[in-house]
Design an enzyme around this catalytic site. Structure first.
Site, PDB file in Angstrom:
ATOM      1  N   ASP A  18       0.970  -1.144  -0.088  1.00  0.00           N
ATOM      2  CA  ASP A  18       0.070  -0.021  -0.138  1.00  0.00           C
ATOM      3  C   ASP A  18       0.714   1.325  -0.274  1.00  0.00           C
ATOM      4  OD1 ASP A  18       0.529  -0.719   2.968  1.00  0.00           O
ATOM      5  OD2 ASP A  18      -0.865   0.776   3.430  1.00  0.00           O
TER       6      ASP A  18
ATOM      7  N   GLU B 284       0.449  -0.686   5.509  1.00  0.00           N
ATOM      8  CA  GLU B 284       0.962  -0.449   6.427  1.00  0.00           C
ATOM      9  C   GLU B 284       1.134   1.870   6.626  1.00  0.00           C
ATOM     10  OE1 GLU B 284       4.754   1.363   7.982  1.00  0.00           O
ATOM     11  OE2 GLU B 284       3.934   1.505   6.188  1.00  0.00           O
TER      12      GLU B 284
END
Length: 397
Positions: free
Chosen positions: A75, A140
């Site tokens: 991500d 994250e």
């Protein structure tokens, strides 16, 4: 495409618009890279009430020990003002020896290089004499609730055990080989609300100015210093990040003021002891009459952010020596062992096995025109491959 080429790996990943919490095709691309190498790959979706579901990935090759984990995230943060980019943020365009794109260094580049390193190692020596796994999250850059922490729990419940972990976050400030992260400071955030009495500015004796109170409390939070640092960590540091009153009138004494803060603390403290010290400082300041002469103790509330991050330091000599030796062998630079910077998912992994962090140069992470030198992708791949050889050699010695 061959997964032994870090440049093609990264281009494929950048072209996946995986802005948290979207998977964006990035995990699907990883599956296509890893399965032909012999990895067993599983996609794991984690859920939490009130939060978006997150897709994660766990892949393993080998069934025996020693077991080396590579951890990271696909991500990325939003692109910001797309018009300000000189190259499309999800285009993976190369110009002047650099590849542009969101996630180029944070941290699709690290994943691309480790995949290439494993592919080359398998082509050279066959499957590892032990096991290698990828633990990849899509959360994250977000709340970090449905990502690494839950994927670790899921894997551990299935019997997975690891001997060491390398996180591919961008750790180098200037050049590849500058720095390995062997620990991280802890982090605690909180918000205080000061309660006063509203009144007319010309009649202060009939009011109790919450601004006076919030000044006293925030001053106590920032001074004196919490400590002078330790052998492995810089001094703990608290920053007041906002003060809000919301009072549009200049002749009205406000009844309420709010402040938020964050402290990054070293191994002098635990999350619990640093929170206790903050409350002690606030209580002492609340009773101080310097800014509120003749008043009773200031009334305030404190609300702590959920899930504080705990300080940790890795002392696994085999892991650190294998990585630092690989870096020096490839770059000629002896990396600095550091505990600086913000938090990472290593804070969760440290509860399962020794963990260190090493990746690309992080100068452009989260910026417009995030980019990586193409030459660094090849160098990092060689470092990772050398590390894999050294770590398994030392672990089996």
């Amino acid at each position: 495409m061959t997964s032994a080429d870090p440049i093609e790996n990264l281009a494929t990943l950048i072209r996946c618009p995986s802005v948290t919490p979207a998977e964006g095709g990035a995990l699907t691309a990883l599956v296509a890279m890893l399965e032909p190498l012999g990895f067993t790959v599983e996609r794991v979706t984690a859920s939490e009430p009130g939060m978006p579901d997150i897709e994660n990935l766990y892949a393993r090759i080998g069934t025996e020990g020693p077991h080396l984990m590579f951890a990271g995230h696909t991500d990325v943060v939003p692109v910001g003002n797309e018009a300000a980019w000189t190259h499309a943020p999800f285009g993976a365009e190369i110009a002047n020896g650099e590849m542009f794109g969101r996630g180029a260094v944070d941290m699709k580049g690290g994943i691309a290089c480790f995949v290439a390193a494993v592919a080359r190692q398998i082509a050279k020596n066959g499957p590892p004499k032990g096991s290698i796994s990828f633990l990849i999250t899509g959360d994250e850059e977000g709340p970090a609730v449905n990502g690494t922490i839950k994927l670790l729990q899921w894997a551990a419940e299935r019997g997975e055990r690891w001997d060491a972990c390398l996180v591919g976050e961008p750790t180098n400030p200037d050049k590849l080989g500058d720095m390995i992260k062997i620990g991280r400071r802890g982090s605690v955030s909180g918000a205080i609300t000061v309660h006063g009495v509203q009144g007319h500015a010309a009649y202060p004796h009939l009011a109790d100015n919450a601004v006076r109170g919030v000044i006293a409390l925030t001053d106590a939070l920032m001074y004196p210093p919490f400590d002078a640092g330790t052998e492995s960590f810089q001094p703990s540091n608290l920053e007041v990040t906002t003060i809000d009153v919301g009072n549009p009138a200049t002749n009205v004494v406000p009844a309420e003021a709010r402040a938020a803060f964050n402290i990054r603390f070293n191994d002098t403290w635990t999350a619990e002891t640093v929170m206790a010290e903050i409350v002690r400082r606030l209580d002492e300041a609340a009773a101080d009459e310097k800014l509120r002469p003749g008043r009773d103790a200031l009334r305030y509330d404190i609300k702590w952010a959920e899930r504080p991050s705990h300080v940790f330091l890795t002392r696994n000599n085999n892991l650190i020596a294998s990585l630092s030796g690989a870096i020096e062998a490839v770059t000629g630079r002896a990396p600095k062992m550091s505990t600086t910077g913000g938090t990472s998912d290593a804070r969760f992994i440290k509860d399962y096995c020794p963990v260190v962090e090493f990746g690309l140069v992080g100068q452009t992470m989260h910026m417009v025109d995030e980019r990586v030198a193409v030459a660094d992708l090849e160098t990092l791949t060689v470092i990772y491959q050398t590390f894999i050889e050294r770590w398994f050699g030392d672990a089996q010695a």
